[in-house]
Design a protein around this motif. Structure first.
Motif, mmCIF file in Angstrom:
data_model
loop_
_atom_site.group_PDB
_atom_site.id
_atom_site.type_symbol
_atom_site.label_atom_id
_atom_site.label_comp_id
_atom_site.label_asym_id
_atom_site.label_seq_id
_atom_site.Cartn_x
_atom_site.Cartn_y
_atom_site.Cartn_z
ATOM 1 N N GLY A 174 -4.907 -3.356 -9.414
ATOM 2 C CA GLY A 174 -3.490 -3.151 -9.712
ATOM 3 C C GLY A 174 -3.237 -2.238 -10.901
ATOM 4 N N SER A 175 -4.275 -1.620 -11.409
ATOM 5 C CA SER A 175 -4.107 -0.826 -12.631
ATOM 6 C C SER A 175 -3.928 0.651 -12.317
ATOM 7 N N ARG A 176 -3.742 1.418 -13.353
ATOM 8 C CA ARG A 176 -3.649 2.872 -13.234
ATOM 9 C C ARG A 176 -4.917 3.442 -12.600
ATOM 10 N N ILE A 177 -6.070 2.871 -13.009
ATOM 11 C CA ILE A 177 -7.354 3.326 -12.459
ATOM 12 C C ILE A 177 -7.452 2.982 -10.971
ATOM 13 N N ALA A 221 -7.384 4.619 -5.209
ATOM 14 C CA ALA A 221 -6.733 4.580 -3.895
ATOM 15 C C ALA A 221 -6.288 5.989 -3.492
ATOM 16 N N ALA A 222 -5.775 6.740 -4.461
ATOM 17 C CA ALA A 222 -5.308 8.096 -4.161
ATOM 18 C C ALA A 222 -6.474 8.976 -3.724
ATOM 19 N N GLU A 236 2.285 0.680 -18.114
ATOM 20 C CA GLU A 236 2.456 0.474 -16.669
ATOM 21 C C GLU A 236 3.943 0.367 -16.330
ATOM 22 N N MET A 259 -0.049 4.502 0.966
ATOM 23 C CA MET A 259 0.474 3.867 -0.236
ATOM 24 C C MET A 259 1.997 3.906 -0.184
ATOM 25 N N ARG A 297 -5.094 2.562 -8.857
ATOM 26 C CA ARG A 297 -4.190 3.429 -8.112
ATOM 27 C C ARG A 297 -4.819 4.804 -7.920
ATOM 28 N N ALA A 298 -5.480 5.285 -8.963
ATOM 29 C CA ALA A 298 -6.125 6.597 -8.859
ATOM 30 C C ALA A 298 -7.250 6.551 -7.820
ATOM 31 N N HIS A 312 -0.361 9.737 -13.543
ATOM 32 C CA HIS A 312 -1.713 9.474 -14.066
ATOM 33 C C HIS A 312 -2.088 10.438 -15.187
ATOM 34 N N PHE A 331 -0.215 10.426 -0.136
ATOM 35 C CA PHE A 331 -1.142 9.304 0.017
ATOM 36 C C PHE A 331 -0.438 8.379 1.000
ATOM 37 N N ALA A 355 -7.092 -2.275 -18.543
ATOM 38 C CA ALA A 355 -6.767 -2.921 -17.274
ATOM 39 C C ALA A 355 -7.380 -4.309 -17.195
#
Lengths: 348, 263
Positions: free
Chosen positions: A198-201, A206-207, B134, B102, A203-204, B113, B99, B123
């Motif tokens: 669920g973090s910024r990382i 997943a992208a 966030e 998503m 998400r990255a 990002h 994406f 995190a």
């Protein structure tokens, strides 16, 4: 959280805590041991899930990190070099070392995707195993194919887990102590996975999994993020390797074959890539099922009065058929992640 | 989000003598382009003229064989798309590349990002700073969805949006990187007249808020109305450059579009 889901959570917690005692009473020590190993596999599958499920990097050599963690523990807590370092030093050390190996594996594979990546990671897994097999000459480090034995048993501070404890008249033998130690590790791993996802990382990652070129064009440093995924996934493998070595008291290169890597990947895929609950379920099922299928002999005797097929042959056949059926009927896994489910249903 | 502090005027992007070959194919040859801050610049030309190739060189996807590209007075990183985005060029793609599994909001959050910092430790331990960041990411992503006019779709899956909304989402995602230059590769492709007008309004609004625009487009009329300057490519070479009126009256441009004899 509503009352119903709270009830389910409490029920699950009670079940997980009571499971080893019930198993010990009804099925005996051997089955609790199987549960212990199931938890180790859950840990491994959660680690591989970060690489495969979150970042979308197919890794067929994941067992290498398990091996690194196991040998790290084995060499620093055994008569091999007469070192006896404590658990709380060795587990983080194993995790860190595995992470370094993760980066080592990741670096040459950065430009690769899919099948090609799988082939290189497969090779990496084999290289580590063969190294461990041959690092007994000219200087004996790993003791070669004989492996390292007499490894110090797991102990947490003053509690030696190989002892049997009695708490309020309930007997808690080694296998149950281990169960709870592993359970704590799994709990932490789940928490860690959730927070990363669920973090910024997360998400990255997943992208990158969705569209690497678009991700890079949005300013994501795909190289570093992929290496991070390899390193994070590897830490889980390193920790479970350390726990494995301390639990078994013995490690040898034989434990870290390609088949293990494939099995862990099966757990992730069959359970549901990218979804923590699915991965846990997949790992538990695939580690318990082969053992449960040993009961096929008894079943034959019950049905036909005699054993027609040797259960040790039959169980792998049934296991294989189960995997094939599973992938045909539910290719997205038992409990798929939201995104994966869409991928499969889009194409239908 | 305010992006109006960027000053008007002055060269933001300066490409000189850019060349790119693919084997025997000369995709770009000696292409130069100067783009001022606060302007909308069009890049037009027949199919296969090298427009997208030029975009890919500019955004670091291809390495040019010749020439230099300067951005805000400094050389642009070559062959490293993420570094280009960090420097302040964001792009959209001719074939929409969202994406797609998503959510709409997550797509824009990925765009944030590059301007945010939370790492693994933040995190894992869910530190106060990470939580604050966030929340800020989500808030600015929502703001951008509102800006492009698809705020109501935030929780939908990106791949299920209508074509026009996917184009808007791609722009929102690009804007999330806080670009100084927004490069749009055929943003109006497949849109009807109403959507085109809305898109033109959005592009002008982005420009007015301080982001320069470079766009590829086939619809010459639409481009002529929208752009301050136009560069025309044909067979990988620049054949004309100037204001829309100058360019559209240029004999080589008429020849490229309508064939020899029409001029």
């Amino acid at each position: 959280m509503n009352a119903r889901s709270r009830f389910i959570n409490w029920g699950a917690a009670v079940l997980v805590l009571a499971l080893p005692f019930a198993t010990h009473a009804l099925l005996g020590q051997g089955w609790v041991r199987i549960l212990d190993f199931a938890l180790l596999y859950v840990l491994l599958a959660l680690g591989l899930n970060i690489v495969v499920g979150y970042a979308g990097l197919l890794d067929l050599g994941y067992v290498a990190f398990f091996a690194v963690g196991a040998y790290c523990y084995a060499l620093f807590a055994s008569p091999q070099f007469d070192l006896h370092w404590p658990l709380w030093v060795l587990l983080p050390m194993g995790a860190l070392l595995a992470a370094c190996f993760g980066v080592l594996l990741g670096t040459p594979t950065l430009g690769l995707r899919g099948d090609y990546l799988a082939i290189v990671t497969l090779g990496f897994g084999e290289i580590i195993r063969i190294f461990l097999n041959n690092l007994n000459a000219p200087v004996n480090i790993t003791n070669g194919p004989q492996g390292v034995s007499l490894i110090d048993p797991l102990h947490v501070g003053p509690w030696f887990l190989e002892k049997t404890y009695h708490v309020g008249g309930i007997e808690i033998p080694l296998v149950i102590n281990i169960y709870f130690l592993f359970l704590v590790a799994v709990g932490l791993a789940i928490r860690l996975s959730q927070r990363l996802e669920g973090s910024r990382i997360g998400r990255a990652w997943a992208a990158i999994r969705e569209d690497e070129l678009a991700a890079a064009s949005m300013g994501l440093n795909t190289r570093n993020l992929k290496l991070l995924a390899f390193a994070m996934g590897a830490t889980f493998g390193g920790v479970s390797g350390g726990l494995f070595a301390g639990f078994q008291g013995f490690v040898s290169p034989e434990s870290f074959t390609l088949q293990e890597s494939v099995m862990i990947l099966c757990m992730v895929v069959l359970g549901g890539m990218g979804n923590i609950a699915g991965v846990v379920l997949g790992a538990v099922l695939l580690s318990v099922l082969p053992e449960a299928l040993r009961g096929l002999g008894g079943l034959q005797e019950f049905l036909f009065g005699k054993v027609w097929v040797d259960p040790s042959n039959l169980r792998l056949l049934v296991f294989g058929i189960a995997l094939v059926l599973m992938m045909l009927l539910r290719p997205e896994g038992l409990l798929p992640a939201r995104a994966r489910q869409r991928e499969f249903h889009e194409s239908q | 989000m305010s992006r109006s502090e960027v000053s008007q005027g002055g060269a933001l992007l300066k490409a000189v003598g850019v060349g790119k070959r693919f084997g025997g194919l000369r995709a770009l040859h000696d292409v130069s382009l100067v783009l001022g801050e606060g302007t909308i610049t069009g890049l037009i030309g027949p199919n296969g003229a090298g427009k997208t190739t030029f975009f890919n060189v500019l955004t670091g996807i291809y390495k040019p064989d010749a020439g230099t590209v300067h951005f805000s007075g400094e050389p642009l990183p070559v062959g490293r798309p993420h570094a280009v985005a960090t420097r302040g060029i964001a792009r959209t793609f001719q074939n929409i590349r969202l994406f797609s599994n998503m959510t709409v909001l997550e797509n824009v959050m990925v765009g944030r990002h590059v301007r945010t910092h939370a790492g693994v430790l933040g995190a894992v331990f869910k530190t106060a700073a990470t939580c604050r960041e966030e929340a800020a990411i989500a808030a600015s992503a929502r703001g951008l969805l509102d800006y492009v006019g698809i705020a109501g779709q935030a929780q939908r899956i990106a791949g299920t949006l209508s074509y026009g909304d996917q184009r808007r989402l791609e722009i929102a995602r690009a804007l999330a990187t806080e670009p100084k230059l927004l490069a749009l590769d055929e943003p109006a492709a497949g849109m009807n007249a109403t959507e085109r007008t809305q898109l033109a309004d959005l592009v002008r609004r982005v420009r007015d808020d301080g982001t320069a625009i470079l766009l590829i487009e086939h619809d010459v009329k639409w481009v002529a109305r929208l752009c301050d300057r136009i560069t025309v490519l044909d067979y990988g070479e620049r054949i004309a450059e100037g204001s829309p009126q100058e360019v559209l009256a240029h004999p080589k441009v008429i020849e490229a579009y309508l064939g020899r004899g029409a001029a």
